[in-house]
Design an enzyme around this catalytic site. Structure first.
Site, mmCIF file in Angstrom:
data_model
loop_
_atom_site.group_PDB
_atom_site.id
_atom_site.type_symbol
_atom_site.label_atom_id
_atom_site.label_comp_id
_atom_site.label_asym_id
_atom_site.label_seq_id
_atom_site.Cartn_x
_atom_site.Cartn_y
_atom_site.Cartn_z
ATOM 1 N N HIS A 308 0.863 -1.180 0.000
ATOM 2 C CA HIS A 308 0.000 0.000 0.000
ATOM 3 C C HIS A 308 0.896 1.225 0.000
ATOM 4 C CE1 HIS A 308 -3.178 2.797 1.136
ATOM 5 N NE2 HIS A 308 -4.028 1.860 0.778
ATOM 6 N N ASP A 366 -7.889 -5.330 0.205
ATOM 7 C CA ASP A 366 -8.383 -6.205 -0.868
ATOM 8 C C ASP A 366 -7.985 -7.657 -0.690
ATOM 9 O OD1 ASP A 366 -7.654 -3.381 -2.696
ATOM 10 O OD2 ASP A 366 -9.663 -4.208 -2.535
#
Ligand code: SDX
Length: 432
Positions: A308, A366
């Site tokens: 991320h 996710d």
């Protein structure tokens, strides 16, 4: 906000410029570089905006090192445990948790905007049946800008508010219709006696020929998923919406652009890509090879659901979803998919591997969300559609904040030009 400053000096000319430092409520200070080009004749350079703040915002705050996510100051863990998606919508839009009366009024407004214009439903028939529902969403949401001529003035707060209500209310209907169209089933109309999440489930899975019973476990799980995906600062799709609408464009057209950005596998499309990656792993014995591929610079493969831009710790949303996965699978008394075991093993091996640890690559929202989507029966090609449905309130809240920001102006980044020096045109018969 107290003012301090930094001084930048061009060593080639000795020219200096003092730039104000801005302090926020939480997080790093920001250097206000608005005067840099005027004073030093130079731009900053920051591909991907790794160190660049595009705006002031009071909506969401992320501390990537500590794994903190706040919506209007409230920790995501508390909202996930105590709130509802529609209440989070109110919080993100208006900045405060609603009173009972405010929530009742908001729920009523949203319910009474849940239908779409019948003309809009005819748009679907132009798509191939095997069109990806995200492609349909991009088209249909953009087409909303052709229907609401009663609220075209984006400088009018009332027009902005009715557009916000319409988008939040209609996204479940449009999303469910995109799915129904892709499987050739008749569209279901919203049932305003149901809650927001329950209405979506019924429009997704009910058929006109028989009653449909809402499973409370599924409704609760989807409510959690929507809360966790509602907003996330200036991510790629939120920045797309801000940049698109900074020209004064229609919010419907700008949200359609945001949906397009979210669809990418590096962003919201990762939830579908994670499942496809896990489905390709026939046994946990294949995991080490996959980890090696993810580390190989000559291989474009990346471990989907990992890493991320901001979280250099566990994504707090992934933690919540991972725990919820177990509960949902148990409550639905579905045995854990082999894929879930593979996911846990993949996470274990990755988090022990120096490559991932050095780069602080942890599972993001996710990585596990697809497991819950599958457990509650959301089809794979609808994962990112549900993400878009959830994120619509975040995009809209960011849009409304930008339109009310006195510093708001059209977004127009500059560049470092590395092309050909100026040269004269060469007639065809003179070219080599
Ligand atoms: C979302 O911005 C948001 O907030 C997004 C989001 C939201 O709610 O809006 O949180 C939702 O988009 C989550 C992210 C979903 N995407 C994925 O899971 C796709 C896989 N992840 C990556 O592609 C990547 O991690 C990104 C896109 C998420 C972040 O990319 P960055 O910040 O540009 O990081 P990078 O590409 O510069 O990577 C840094 C290093 C590189 O190695 P080196 O060049 O330093 O040697 O980490 C490596 C990368 O190669 N790396 C990975 C990796 N992610 C980063 N290596 C293997 N597998 C990965 N998944």
């Amino acid at each position: 906000m107290s003012k301090s400053s930094v001084t930048i000096t061009d060593n080639r000319t000795g020219k200096s410029v003092e730039l104000p430092v801005l302090h926020g409520t939480h997080g790093p200070d920001a250097i206000d570089i608005k005067s840099l080009h005027r004073e030093l004749g130079m731009f900053t350079y920051d591909p991907g905006y790794v160190s660049t703040g595009s705006c002031r915002s009071a909506i969401t705050y992320i501390d990537g090192d500590e794994g903190i996510l706040l919506y209007r100051g409230y920790p995501i863990e508390q909202l996930a445990q105590h709130s509802s998606y529609l209440e989070v919508c109110y919080l993100l839009l208006y900045g405060e948790l609603p009173s009972t009366e405010q929530m009742t009024e908001f729920r009523t407004i949203i319910r009474h905007h849940s239908m779409v214009h019948e003309g809009l439903r005819r748009f679907y028939s132009g798509f191939r049946h095997d069109a990806h529902p995200m492609a349909i969403m991009v088209g249909i949401v953009g087409a909303l800008s052709a229907f609401y001529h009663d609220s075209l003035d984006v400088t009018d707060p009332e027009h902005r508010e009715i557009s916000a209500h319409r988008l939040i209310a209609k996204m479940p209907t449009i999303a469910a219709d995109s799915y129904k169209y892709s499987i050739g089933q008749p569209f279901m109309y919203p049932d305003n006696s149901l809650g927001y999440v329950e209405n979506f489930l019924r429009m997704m899975f009910a058929v006109p020929t028989e009653p449909y019973e809402i499973n409370p476990v599924v409704a609760r799980a989807l409510n959690l998923i929507l809360i966790l995906h509602a907003d996330h600062e200036q991510n790629a799709s939120a920045s797309t919406v801000r940049l698109a609408s900074s020209s004064g464009a229609s919010p419907f057209a700008s949200i359609s652009a945001g949906i397009g950005s979210l669809w990418g596998p590096a962003h919201g499309g990762a939830n579908e890509a994670v499942i496809r990656m896990l489905q390709s792993i026939k046994s946990v014995k294949e995991v080490p090879k996959l980890i090696e591929r993810a580390k190989d610079k000559n291989d474009s493969f990346r471990l989907m659901g990992f890493g991320h831009r901001i979280y250099k710790n566990y994504d707090p949303r992934a933690k919540i979803i991972r725990a919820a996965c177990h509960d949902v699978l148990k409550a639905l008394s579905t045995k854990p998919e082999p894929m879930f075991e593979v996911a846990l093993e993949l996470e274990r091996i990755a988090l022990e591997d120096d490559y991932f640890r050095e780069r602080k690559l942890y599972p993001n929202v996710d990585f596990y969300s697809g497991m819950i989507f599958k457990a509650i029966g959301i089809p794979l090609n609808m994962f990112t559609v549900v993400f878009a449905m959830a994120r619509t309130v975040g995009w809209i809240a960011q849009w409304m904040e930008m339109m009310e920001d006195p510093e708001n102006r059209i977004g127009r980044p500059r560049q470092l030009y590395v092309g050909s020096p100026q040269r004269d045109y060469v007639p065809l018969d003179k070219r080599r």
